[in-house]
Design a protein around this motif. Structure first.
Motif, short mmCIF file in Angstrom:
data_model
loop_
_atom_site.label_atom_id
_atom_site.label_comp_id
_atom_site.label_asym_id
_atom_site.label_seq_id
_atom_site.Cartn_x
_atom_site.Cartn_y
_atom_site.Cartn_z
N ALA A 67 0.83 -1.21 0.00
CA ALA A 67 0.00 0.00 0.00
C ALA A 67 0.86 1.26 0.00
O ALA A 67 0.56 2.24 -0.69
N ARG A 68 1.96 1.25 0.76
CA ARG A 68 2.85 2.41 0.76
C ARG A 68 3.57 2.57 -0.57
O ARG A 68 3.91 3.68 -0.98
N ALA A 69 3.80 1.46 -1.27
CA ALA A 69 4.49 1.52 -2.56
C ALA A 69 3.56 1.85 -3.72
O ALA A 69 4.00 1.87 -4.87
N GLY A 70 2.30 2.12 -3.45
CA GLY A 70 1.38 2.50 -4.50
C GLY A 70 0.75 1.32 -5.21
O GLY A 70 0.18 1.50 -6.30
N ARG A 71 0.79 0.15 -4.65
CA ARG A 71 0.14 -1.01 -5.25
C ARG A 71 -1.25 -1.21 -4.65
O ARG A 71 -1.59 -0.58 -3.64
N ALA A 72 -2.02 -2.10 -5.27
CA ALA A 72 -3.40 -2.34 -4.84
C ALA A 72 -3.54 -3.77 -4.35
O ALA A 72 -3.62 -4.71 -5.16
N PRO A 73 -3.52 -4.03 -3.03
CA PRO A 73 -3.76 -5.40 -2.53
C PRO A 73 -5.15 -5.88 -2.97
O PRO A 73 -6.15 -5.19 -2.76
N LEU A 74 -5.19 -7.07 -3.58
CA LEU A 74 -6.42 -7.52 -4.22
C LEU A 74 -6.96 -8.81 -3.65
O LEU A 74 -8.14 -8.90 -3.29
N LEU A 75 -6.13 -9.86 -3.58
CA LEU A 75 -6.63 -11.21 -3.35
C LEU A 75 -5.65 -12.00 -2.51
O LEU A 75 -4.42 -11.87 -2.68
N VAL A 76 -6.18 -12.84 -1.61
CA VAL A 76 -5.39 -13.78 -0.81
C VAL A 76 -5.90 -15.18 -1.11
O VAL A 76 -7.11 -15.44 -1.04
N LEU A 77 -4.99 -16.07 -1.47
CA LEU A 77 -5.33 -17.45 -1.77
C LEU A 77 -5.03 -18.30 -0.54
O LEU A 77 -3.89 -18.42 -0.10
N GLY A 78 -6.07 -18.89 0.03
CA GLY A 78 -5.93 -19.75 1.20
C GLY A 78 -6.16 -21.21 0.86
O GLY A 78 -6.77 -21.54 -0.15
N GLU A 79 -5.65 -22.09 1.71
CA GLU A 79 -5.77 -23.53 1.53
C GLU A 79 -6.49 -24.14 2.72
O GLU A 79 -6.32 -23.69 3.87
N ALA A 80 -7.29 -25.15 2.44
CA ALA A 80 -7.97 -25.90 3.50
C ALA A 80 -7.90 -27.38 3.14
O ALA A 80 -8.78 -27.93 2.50
N GLY A 81 -6.82 -28.02 3.53
CA GLY A 81 -6.62 -29.43 3.18
C GLY A 81 -6.29 -29.62 1.72
O GLY A 81 -6.66 -30.64 1.13
N ALA A 82 -5.56 -28.69 1.10
CA ALA A 82 -5.25 -28.77 -0.33
C ALA A 82 -4.04 -29.67 -0.54
O ALA A 82 -3.24 -29.91 0.37
N PRO A 83 -3.88 -30.22 -1.77
CA PRO A 83 -2.73 -31.07 -2.06
C PRO A 83 -1.43 -30.27 -1.96
O PRO A 83 -1.43 -29.05 -2.09
N PRO A 84 -0.29 -30.95 -1.75
CA PRO A 84 -0.21 -32.41 -1.60
C PRO A 84 -0.27 -32.91 -0.16
O PRO A 84 -0.64 -34.03 0.09
N LEU A 85 0.07 -32.06 0.81
CA LEU A 85 0.15 -32.51 2.20
C LEU A 85 -1.15 -32.35 2.96
O LEU A 85 -1.25 -32.82 4.09
N GLY A 86 -2.15 -31.71 2.37
CA GLY A 86 -3.44 -31.57 3.04
C GLY A 86 -3.43 -30.62 4.22
O GLY A 86 -4.31 -30.72 5.08
N HIS A 95 -9.78 -9.67 -0.55
CA HIS A 95 -10.70 -10.76 -0.88
C HIS A 95 -10.01 -12.09 -0.55
O HIS A 95 -8.90 -12.35 -1.02
N LEU A 96 -10.64 -12.92 0.24
CA LEU A 96 -10.09 -14.21 0.65
C LEU A 96 -10.76 -15.33 -0.15
O LEU A 96 -11.99 -15.49 -0.09
N HIS A 97 -9.95 -16.09 -0.88
CA HIS A 97 -10.46 -17.25 -1.62
C HIS A 97 -9.83 -18.50 -1.01
O HIS A 97 -8.61 -18.57 -0.82
N VAL A 98 -10.65 -19.50 -0.72
CA VAL A 98 -10.20 -20.73 -0.07
C VAL A 98 -10.59 -21.91 -0.96
O VAL A 98 -11.69 -21.93 -1.52
N ARG A 99 -9.70 -22.86 -1.08
CA ARG A 99 -9.98 -24.09 -1.80
C ARG A 99 -9.32 -25.24 -1.04
O ARG A 99 -8.42 -25.04 -0.23
N GLY A 100 -9.76 -26.48 -1.31
CA GLY A 100 -9.17 -27.64 -0.66
C GLY A 100 -10.23 -28.65 -0.24
O GLY A 100 -11.43 -28.35 -0.17
N HIS A 101 -9.76 -29.86 0.05
CA HIS A 101 -10.66 -30.95 0.39
C HIS A 101 -11.28 -30.81 1.78
O HIS A 101 -12.32 -31.43 2.06
N ALA A 102 -10.67 -30.01 2.65
CA ALA A 102 -11.25 -29.84 3.99
C ALA A 102 -12.57 -29.07 3.96
O ALA A 102 -13.32 -29.11 4.94
N LEU A 103 -12.88 -28.44 2.83
CA LEU A 103 -14.17 -27.76 2.72
C LEU A 103 -15.33 -28.74 2.66
O LEU A 103 -16.49 -28.35 2.82
N ALA A 104 -15.02 -30.02 2.40
CA ALA A 104 -16.07 -31.05 2.42
C ALA A 104 -16.38 -31.53 3.83
O ALA A 104 -17.37 -32.25 4.02
#
Length: 732
Positions: free
Chosen positions: A264-283, A301-310
């Motif tokens: 933010a101080r460098a003039g960029r726009a923080p947009l998206l965070v990619l999170g894991e929930a039991g994602a490969p390979p170690l889960g 914006h928080l995006h989460v993917r992984g098998h733990a969502l089941a």
């Protein structure tokens, strides 16, 4: 979502409504062809009943007008096709039965493991057939009018979204259905770009030329996800901001906050965070609650993917969550049904001003209400993609789908217990599904895993196993993969731990019969572990014995998990040609394999041939094996020396014959002089040319005159009289 009765759902004998006749089912595509043709015929009759006559009349009128306006085109179309077209490109009309037969032959030809005369049978359960049939119905719906198809797709997508939200305990989400697994994430990111940059629609990538967007991903997460995201949206890789991981391999939330503040101080726009929930390979998962709190404070914006969502589908009812701004679910592998779409649940971003990111009220008709449409998240075709999942949910019911997910987590827990009892190194978190009733659903997803990752490692090993153990783990995985009717195990390469074995029942590896296969898999695993431990224990004595032998030398074989490689090196063969040395090693392996099939020929790291020793058991005598190699090497050496001696003998004989021929040519030089040669030939006629023969017994070169005399004498002898006993009978 209604459920079928338990008696019909659990029955192993399909009734007449679910299955076709047994004679049709024997063919892998026969039953599906029958059902598809029946369903398509019924739908076509409904869809085309109203506009069939009108379309036919319009087609006739259009054909007449075209023939009147463009007669030269129709005249040229009646000409014979050119003769030079290849015959294999001229396709004739083929009956459907013959097409299916050709397809069955192609399936057999392209299957390297098919040993039977019939192609492998496809799944025949009712839910799988319903999902496959829904694809044909979806293709037929493409013939509907655009408005009708949009309304139909919207209704199906809305109903499916309600069911999936109820099954996985979600609230306040929209859904996008797609085939490519990362397509939903790409479209959600595109929606965020439209939200952050109001002129992105008009200017494209120039809109963020002076203010680059930032996508944050943990260094322990797969790099291919953010790379695919940047390629699809035309973003530079400088947008990717790697976030350090903590000691447990999860996202370091304080480090994420510091990175976001720096950008933010460098003039960029923080947009998206990619999170894991039991994602490969170690889960491994993420601290979802702390991560969501940080993203909300930083307006990320928080995006989460992984098998733990089941996991929420396997927990008791009563709790829901909306911890992330978007989620990616893969119900096809989770339910064990092929052909189901991937689902991306998302929320529409809140209103922001053009200059600041302060939140505001989202009025009807504002720009934010059109963000999903700009990103292609509300297209009619995307909504119609939900039909296979809608059909699967109708055919299976909630209880059956829930039991499938519960059984997958139970299978993972059983596999982890087996691995722990085998004294192997576990790399994944404990699988979920057995949490207490009052556990928080978000905390359960953060801590649970849906897979079991393990490896064979020494006791005093650090984070990463030695390179030799990578070979051992690869060998163990290949052996377990060859075991039929057992749990499916794959070999994966991890940056922090090396080669490891992975079992994930939510990826189609834990379907029906996984519990029964657990005992057999445990026995196979224990048997192979005995071989691994014996090989590791005998490896160092094997190397010491090879170094102590005067005729054997160690050979380093890359990628070989056995005891190792050796070469038999006779005395004085250090300067022998490489081809001769390799030929000796190959002949040695051929002799050894007649006694034991564990020997094989391989290439060492220098490219030279060597004898490879495979995996051994605890009762293997290494010195006896090396003595066997030495004896076979001496026999091969003796044979090679005899062949060399005979070769040298033949070479000396050829040289002697050439010298005698040269001497005879020098003596007959006077006979070649004109005029003088005729006088010499009249005065001393030349002797007939004599041949030479080489006796291999002593290596002497002799003439063939005695052979010629013997043959000539035999030809001059009178024919022998017939024996009285063999005389022909007198004519009667």
């Amino acid at each position: 979502m209604e459920d079928p009765p338990a008696s019909e759902m659990d029955s192993k004998n399909p009734n007449a409504e679910d299955e076709v006749s047994s004679s049709t089912d024997r063919r892998p595509f026969g039953g599906l062809e029958f059902q598809v043709s029946e369903v398509v015929g019924r739908l076509e009759a409904v869809v085309n009943a109203q506009d069939g006559a009108t379309n036919a009349q319009e087609s006739v009128i259009d054909a007449q007008d075209s023939a009147a306006n463009y007669p030269e085109f129709f005249e040229s179309s009646n000409k014979e096709p050119p003769k030079e077209i290849p015959s294999d490109l001229e396709l004739d009309e083929t009956p459907m039965d013959e097409i299916l037969k050709v397809l069955e032959d192609i399936v057999m030809k392209t299957d390297p493991n098919c040993e039977s005369l019939e192609p492998p049978l496809l799944p025949t359960d009712a839910v799988t057939r319903a999902a496959i049939l829904s694809h044909s119905i979806s293709a037929l719906f493409a013939r509907l009018e655009r408005g009708h198809a949009a309304k139909l797709g919207g209704y199906i997508a809305s109903e499916t979204t309600r069911w999936m939200s109820y099954l996985f305990r979600l609230e306040d989400y929209n859904a996008y259905y797609h085939q490519e697994q990362l397509e939903g994430l790409v479209r959600v990111t595109k929606m965020l770009l439209h939200h952050k940059y109001p002129r992105y629609l008009e200017d494209g990538a120039l809109a963020f030329a002076n203010r680059l967007p930032c996508i944050y991903s943990c260094v322990a997460s797969p790099l291919g996800v953010v790379q695919h995201l940047c390629r699809q949206l035309g973003l530079p890789l400088a947008c990717v901001r790697p976030v350090p991981a903590d000691a447990a391999g999860r996202t370091d939330v304080p480090a994420l906050e510091r990175l976001c503040a720096e950008d933010a101080r460098a003039g960029r726009a923080p947009l998206l965070v990619l999170g894991e929930a039991g994602a490969p390979p170690l889960g491994r998962g993420e601290p979802l609650r702390a991560l969501a709190r940080a993203c909300a404070a930083l307006q990320l914006h928080l995006h989460v993917r992984g098998h733990a969502l089941a996991l929420p589908a396997a927990l008791p009812r009563g709790q829901t969550h909306s911890i992330a701004d978007s989620l990616t679910l893969t119900p096809g592998p989770w339910f064990g049904v092929p052909g189901l779409p991937t689902v991306t649940f998302y929320k529409i971003p809140e209103t922001v001003t053009a200059n600041d990111h302060s939140k505001g009220v989202n009025p009807a008709g504002s720009r934010e209400s059109a963000l999903a449409a700009l990103a292609g998240l509300t297209a009619g075709a995307a909504r119609l993609a939900a039909l296979p999942l809608w059909t699967c949910a109708r055919a299976a019911g909630e209880q059956r789908l829930t039991r499938r997910i519960v059984g997958a987590f139970r299978s993972a827990r059983a596999a982890r217990a087996l691995v722990a009892s085998a004294d192997l190194r576990l790399l994944s978190e404990p699988p979920g599904g057995d949490e207490p009733p009052n556990v928080d659903i978000v905390d359960a997803m953060s801590q649970a895993s849906a897979c079991v990752v393990f490896q064979f490692a020494p006791a005093d090993c650090g984070a990463r196993v030695p390179p030799y153990y990578d070979k051992l783990n690869s060998w163990l995985g290949q052996v377990l993969q060859r075991e039929p009717d057992m749990m499916s195990v794959e070999v994966c390469e991890t940056e922090a731990h090396g080669a490891a074995l992975r079992y994930c029942p939510l990826e189609g590896a834990g379907g029906a019969g996984a519990d029964e296969a657990g005992a057999a898999w445990a026995g196979a695993l224990e048997a192979q572990l005995h071989v691994l431990r014996a090989t590791v224990a005998l490896r160092e004595p094997f190397r010491r014995s090879v170094r102590a032998h005067p005729r054997l030398a160690l050979a380093r074989v890359p990628g070989w998990a056995g005891l190792g490689g050796v070469r038999y090196e006779p005395a004085g063969w250090a300067r022998a040609p490489r081809a001769q040395q390799d030929a000796l090693q190959r002949s040695l392996v051929g002799a050894l394999r007649a006694a034991d099939g564990a020997f094989s020929c391989g290439a060492a790291d220098d490219g030279r041939a060597c004898v490879r020793f495979g995996m051994v058991t605890a009762d293997t005598d290494v010195d006896e094996l090396l003595a066997l190699v030495a004896d076979a090497g001496r026999a091969a050496e003796a044979g090679a020396r005899a062949l060399d001696d005979m070769t040298a003998l033949v070479k000396r004989g050829i040289s002697a014959a050439q010298e005698e021929l040269a001497r005879a040519a020098d003596e007959g030089l006077l006979r070649r002089v004109p005029v003088v040669g005729r006088v010499v030939a009249w005065w001393a006629p030349p002797a007939p040319p004599a041949g030479r023969r080489l006796l291999l017994a002593d290596g002497s070169l002799q003439t063939t005159e005695d052979i010629y005399r013997r043959v000539q004498k035999k030809e001059e002898e009178p024919p022998r009289a017939h024996s009285p006993s063999r005389a022909p009978p007198d004519d009667q």
